[in-house]
Structures are given as structure tokens and as C-alpha cells.
Scaffold this motif. Structure first.
Motif, mmCIF file in Angstrom:
data_model
loop_
_atom_site.group_PDB
_atom_site.id
_atom_site.type_symbol
_atom_site.label_atom_id
_atom_site.label_comp_id
_atom_site.label_asym_id
_atom_site.label_seq_id
_atom_site.Cartn_x
_atom_site.Cartn_y
_atom_site.Cartn_z
ATOM 1 N N GLN A 127 -25.191 -23.953 50.966
ATOM 2 C CA GLN A 127 -24.973 -22.529 50.707
ATOM 3 C C GLN A 127 -24.313 -22.315 49.349
ATOM 4 O O GLN A 127 -24.697 -21.409 48.590
ATOM 5 N N ILE A 128 -23.330 -23.143 49.027
ATOM 6 C CA ILE A 128 -22.670 -23.019 47.722
ATOM 7 C C ILE A 128 -23.651 -23.333 46.602
ATOM 8 O O ILE A 128 -23.675 -22.648 45.573
ATOM 9 N N ARG A 129 -24.485 -24.346 46.801
ATOM 10 C CA ARG A 129 -25.486 -24.669 45.775
ATOM 11 C C ARG A 129 -26.411 -23.480 45.533
ATOM 12 O O ARG A 129 -26.750 -23.169 44.378
ATOM 13 N N GLY A 130 -26.814 -22.799 46.602
ATOM 14 C CA GLY A 130 -27.657 -21.625 46.424
ATOM 15 C C GLY A 130 -26.970 -20.546 45.610
ATOM 16 O O GLY A 130 -27.584 -19.922 44.735
ATOM 17 N N MET A 131 -25.691 -20.317 45.880
ATOM 18 C CA MET A 131 -24.943 -19.299 45.126
ATOM 19 C C MET A 131 -24.779 -19.715 43.667
ATOM 20 O O MET A 131 -24.863 -18.869 42.756
ATOM 21 N N LEU A 132 -24.541 -20.993 43.439
ATOM 22 C CA LEU A 132 -24.435 -21.474 42.065
ATOM 23 C C LEU A 132 -25.748 -21.269 41.315
ATOM 24 O O LEU A 132 -25.760 -20.792 40.171
ATOM 25 N N ASP A 133 -26.843 -21.606 41.967
ATOM 26 C CA ASP A 133 -28.146 -21.456 41.315
ATOM 27 C C ASP A 133 -28.431 -19.996 40.994
ATOM 28 O O ASP A 133 -28.958 -19.673 39.910
ATOM 29 N N ARG A 134 -28.084 -19.105 41.911
ATOM 30 C CA ARG A 134 -28.352 -17.678 41.679
ATOM 31 C C ARG A 134 -27.490 -17.090 40.573
ATOM 32 O O ARG A 134 -27.907 -16.145 39.890
ATOM 33 N N THR A 135 -26.300 -17.640 40.380
ATOM 34 C CA THR A 135 -25.405 -17.100 39.349
ATOM 35 C C THR A 135 -25.490 -17.851 38.031
ATOM 36 O O THR A 135 -24.851 -17.464 37.047
ATOM 37 N N GLY A 136 -26.263 -18.934 37.996
ATOM 38 C CA GLY A 136 -26.447 -19.670 36.752
ATOM 39 C C GLY A 136 -25.338 -20.653 36.431
ATOM 40 O O GLY A 136 -25.246 -21.137 35.301
ATOM 41 N N LEU A 137 -24.502 -20.980 37.417
ATOM 42 C CA LEU A 137 -23.438 -21.958 37.217
ATOM 43 C C LEU A 137 -23.857 -23.315 37.760
ATOM 44 O O LEU A 137 -24.757 -23.415 38.593
ATOM 45 N N LYS A 138 -23.165 -24.352 37.314
ATOM 46 C CA LYS A 138 -23.439 -25.709 37.779
ATOM 47 C C LYS A 138 -22.137 -26.339 38.255
ATOM 48 O O LYS A 138 -21.137 -26.326 37.539
ATOM 49 N N ALA A 139 -22.157 -26.887 39.473
ATOM 50 C CA ALA A 139 -21.013 -27.664 39.953
ATOM 51 C C ALA A 139 -21.093 -29.062 39.364
ATOM 52 O O ALA A 139 -22.139 -29.713 39.421
ATOM 53 N N ASP B 225 -15.090 -12.873 48.314
ATOM 54 C CA ASP B 225 -16.482 -12.730 47.865
ATOM 55 C C ASP B 225 -16.827 -13.946 47.018
ATOM 56 O O ASP B 225 -16.637 -13.949 45.806
ATOM 57 N N PHE B 226 -17.345 -14.969 47.656
ATOM 58 C CA PHE B 226 -17.588 -16.234 46.964
ATOM 59 C C PHE B 226 -18.626 -16.054 45.860
ATOM 60 O O PHE B 226 -18.386 -16.393 44.697
ATOM 61 N N GLU B 227 -19.780 -15.523 46.208
ATOM 62 C CA GLU B 227 -20.841 -15.410 45.213
ATOM 63 C C GLU B 227 -20.493 -14.406 44.124
ATOM 64 O O GLU B 227 -20.786 -14.627 42.942
ATOM 65 N N GLY B 228 -19.847 -13.307 44.496
ATOM 66 C CA GLY B 228 -19.448 -12.325 43.493
ATOM 67 C C GLY B 228 -18.460 -12.905 42.490
ATOM 68 O O GLY B 228 -18.506 -12.587 41.289
ATOM 69 N N THR B 229 -17.562 -13.761 42.979
ATOM 70 C CA THR B 229 -16.608 -14.418 42.082
ATOM 71 C C THR B 229 -17.326 -15.348 41.114
ATOM 72 O O THR B 229 -17.035 -15.363 39.907
ATOM 73 N N LEU B 230 -18.284 -16.118 41.629
ATOM 74 C CA LEU B 230 -19.066 -16.991 40.750
ATOM 75 C C LEU B 230 -19.800 -16.172 39.692
ATOM 76 O O LEU B 230 -19.853 -16.557 38.516
ATOM 77 N N ALA B 231 -20.363 -15.051 40.098
ATOM 78 C CA ALA B 231 -21.098 -14.214 39.149
ATOM 79 C C ALA B 231 -20.177 -13.717 38.037
ATOM 80 O O ALA B 231 -20.575 -13.668 36.863
ATOM 81 N N GLN B 232 -18.954 -13.350 38.390
ATOM 82 C CA GLN B 232 -18.023 -12.874 37.361
ATOM 83 C C GLN B 232 -17.623 -14.005 36.415
ATOM 84 O O GLN B 232 -17.452 -13.774 35.206
ATOM 85 N N LEU B 233 -17.455 -15.215 36.940
ATOM 86 C CA LEU B 233 -17.147 -16.340 36.058
ATOM 87 C C LEU B 233 -18.293 -16.592 35.082
ATOM 88 O O LEU B 233 -18.069 -16.843 33.892
ATOM 89 N N ALA B 234 -19.516 -16.522 35.583
ATOM 90 C CA ALA B 234 -20.669 -16.708 34.702
ATOM 91 C C ALA B 234 -20.716 -15.621 33.628
ATOM 92 O O ALA B 234 -21.049 -15.898 32.469
ATOM 93 N N ALA B 235 -20.380 -14.387 34.012
ATOM 94 C CA ALA B 235 -20.392 -13.287 33.045
ATOM 95 C C ALA B 235 -19.338 -13.484 31.959
ATOM 96 O O ALA B 235 -19.543 -13.090 30.801
ATOM 97 N N ILE B 236 -18.208 -14.085 32.304
ATOM 98 C CA ILE B 236 -17.181 -14.380 31.306
ATOM 99 C C ILE B 236 -17.693 -15.396 30.292
ATOM 100 O O ILE B 236 -17.346 -15.342 29.106
ATOM 101 N N GLY B 237 -18.525 -16.333 30.755
ATOM 102 C CA GLY B 237 -19.070 -17.351 29.867
ATOM 103 C C GLY B 237 -18.990 -18.756 30.404
ATOM 104 O O GLY B 237 -19.518 -19.692 29.774
ATOM 105 N N TYR B 238 -18.339 -18.946 31.536
ATOM 106 C CA TYR B 238 -18.213 -20.288 32.096
ATOM 107 C C TYR B 238 -19.586 -20.859 32.421
ATOM 108 O O TYR B 238 -20.472 -20.147 32.909
ATOM 109 N N ALA B 239 -19.738 -22.149 32.176
ATOM 110 C CA ALA B 239 -21.002 -22.829 32.457
ATOM 111 C C ALA B 239 -20.944 -23.659 33.726
ATOM 112 O O ALA B 239 -21.962 -23.859 34.391
#
Length: 302
Positions: free
Chosen positions: A102-114, A74-88
Motif C-alpha cells: 500500500q505504501i509503495r502504491g502511494m509512493l508511486d502515485r506521488t512520485g516519491l521513492k523509498a 493522511d499518509f498519501e496527502g503528506t507524501l504528496a506535499q513532500l513531493a510538492a516541496i521538492g523531495y525526491a
């Protein structure tokens, strides 16, 4: 871990050819940096009487190789959990069937930045470099990272060939608004035919075109002193892999091992560090590693 057992305390840098005895290598040798390096250290520690500083929250990231198991499910779900932990931020290493957009879209939706992506060395020569640069731009990153060199190149001639290739590829990266970085492993810190391989890359690449993503675990295991590298090669290390070492020399969650990150990071500003990316090569529980490591870095003061 008691500070007296940690590697990298101020004034006790690890020599290039020694490492903690037995499974871990030999004890770190004293590092006394003279001349301009000493001045640089003094500059870095100016105001040492002030309160110690934390890592900026925007600088704490996760290198996604750590999370490859969950990402495959679950790529996007994993990103969301990292964001919830506090990762930027994240460093991308493996796309798991997704393209850069596609990855950029998931990053944008979860509030993370590559901030970067790892790209194989062969990409430089096989005609894929321009596409790789465009993909990093699509991801929103700043840096394109070569994670290792082929085993056939682990000699001075091979590293000089790599330095020339890095300078050329780095020029193309700069024209694309990016910068090329090289990620180290233990063999990069070996002396071969009387030459320290990592020094060849440091000394024969253009600092304006080529930087380094310093993996602190592999640097220490290879006998290098990260703090001294920061002092002697200013502004060349914009990103780190913050990876800890267990007492037996294996990988460990950040803060649970023997590496003294606070001591290393005293010179981080001199080294140009902008991103502290957590990594663990073989986590038993990737999310627990992510939580433990984030908590340590967020609380760290240096």
C-alpha cells in the motif's frame, strides 16, 4: 548562524570525548588526518578551485519519522506535499496501519521513492528478517536499517554480538539485493570499558555486507567528527540523517542550527553518501520544518 559558530568546519573536527561546553559540550578539537586519510581528503577536494557542487536533487529526501503526525492523519496527502516541496526520496519509519504494498502504491502515485526502511534489531533473531527484506524490496528500497541496539547491549561484548549478527543478516540482505545499515544515536559514540563502541561496529563488520546510516546530530552530540568518519571509512555511509542542532543542544530545522554541514559534506563522496535524508525528532510544525530544511539543502554548495 555565523560560520564561526558552526560545528564541523574544515580542520576543526569534533573529538570523540569533547563537545560544546555547558549544555552543548566542549569545542570541537582540531582534526588532522595523516597518511592515507590525508590522501583521501586530497582526492575528495581535487579540483577545489572549481565551482562548489550542490547535493543532487535525487539525493534530497525526508526520513518519515519527522512527519509521523501528519502521516497518521493522511499518509498519501503528506507524501504528496513532500513531493510538492521538492523531495525526491523518503526513508520509511512507521507504516501507520498500511502494508508495504500500500505504501509503495502511494509512493508511486506521488512520485516519491523509498530508499530504506527502519526495522527493529529483534527482527534479525525473531524469524522476521526474511519478511522484512521482502517488504523493503516491495517498497523499492536499497537498504534495510537497524535503528538502534537494546540498552542491555551498550557495552563492548554487546556490540561484538551485534557485529556478528549484522554480518549474518547482511549476507541475507545481499542475497535479497539489499544492504544492511546501522543508524547511530549518542550512546553509540561512548567509550565503555576503554573501547569506543561505534568503532567496534566499524571494525568488526564486513564492509561488503554492512554499512551505516549516519545521523549527523547524534554523531556530533556523541563527540564524533562526521567528516573524519567519511575519510577513514570510505564508502560505508550511503545514507545520512541530516539533523541540525540548536545552540542549546536541542533539535533544529536544517540550516538553522550550529552544525556546519558544508564542511562535513566535503568528504561525503569519500564516505559513499548517496542520500541526504532530513530528520527532526520533535518538529513544532512538520511541514514548515520540511520546507525550511529542503530549501537549505537545495541551496547548499560544498
Amino acid at each position: 548562524m555565523n560560520d564561526s559558530t558552526r560545528i564541523g568546519r574544515p580542520g576543526t573536527g569534533i573529538s570523540r570525548r569533547s563537545f560544546l561546553g555547558g549544555a552543548l559540550g566542549a569545542t570541537a578539537a582540531a582534526a588532522v588526518v595523516a597518511g592515507t586519510a590525508a590522501s583521501a581528503r586530497a582526492d575528495d577536494l581535487a579540483g577545489a578551485g572549481d565551482a562548489k557542487r550542490p547535493i543532487p536533487p535525487s539525493g534530497i529526501g525526508m526520513h518519515l519519522y519527522t512527519m509521523r503526525g501528519p502521516l497518521a492523519q493522511d499518509f498519501e496527502g503528506t507524501l504528496a506535499q513532500l513531493a510538492a516541496i521538492g523531495y525526491a526520496t523518503v526513508g520509511v519509519s512507521g507504516r501507520h496501519g498500511h502494508d508495504a504494498a500500500q505504501i509503495r502504491g502511494m509512493l508511486d502515485r506521488t512520485g516519491l521513492k523509498a530508499v530504506l526502511e527502519h526495522v527493529g534489531y529483534g527482527t534479525i533473531a525473531n524469524g522476521g528478517w526474511q519478511q522484512a527484506l521482502e517488504d523493503v524490496r516491495t517498497l523499492g528500497g536499497k537498504w534495510i536499517v537497524i535503528p538502534s541496539l537494546p540498552g542491555s547491549m551498550l557495552n563492548p561484548a554487546g556490540y561484538r554480538e551485534a557485529a556478528r549478527a549484522f554480518n549474518e543478516a547482511g549476507l541475507a540482505a545481499r542475497e535479497a539485493g539489499l544492504k544492511l545499515l546501522f543508524h547511530n544515536h549518542e550512546p553509540d559514540h561512548r567509550v565503555v570499558q576503554g573501547e569506543l563502541l561505534y568503532d567496534i561496529l566499524l571494525n568488526e563488520t564486513d564492509p561488503a555486507l554492512v554499512g551505516f546510516e549516519l545521523d549527523l546530530y547524534w554523531a556530533a552530540k556523541g563527540g564524533a567528527d562526521p567528516a573524519r568518519l567519511f575519510q577513514e571509512h570510505p564508502r560505508r555511509f550511503p545514507a545520512l540523517h541530516v539533523k541540525d542542532m540548536a545552540p542549546n543542544g536541542d533539535f533544529a530545522d536544517v540550516g538553522s542550527g550550529v552544525l556546519d554541514f558544508a564542511a562535513m559534506f566535503q568528504s561525503a563522496r569519500r564516505g559513499g553518501v548517496k542520500q541526504w535524508l532530513v530528520e527532526h525528532d520533535r518538529p513544532a510544525d512538520a511541514f514548515q520544518t520540511a520546507r525550511n530544511s529542503y530549501a537549505h539543502l537545495a541551496a547548499l554548495r560544498f
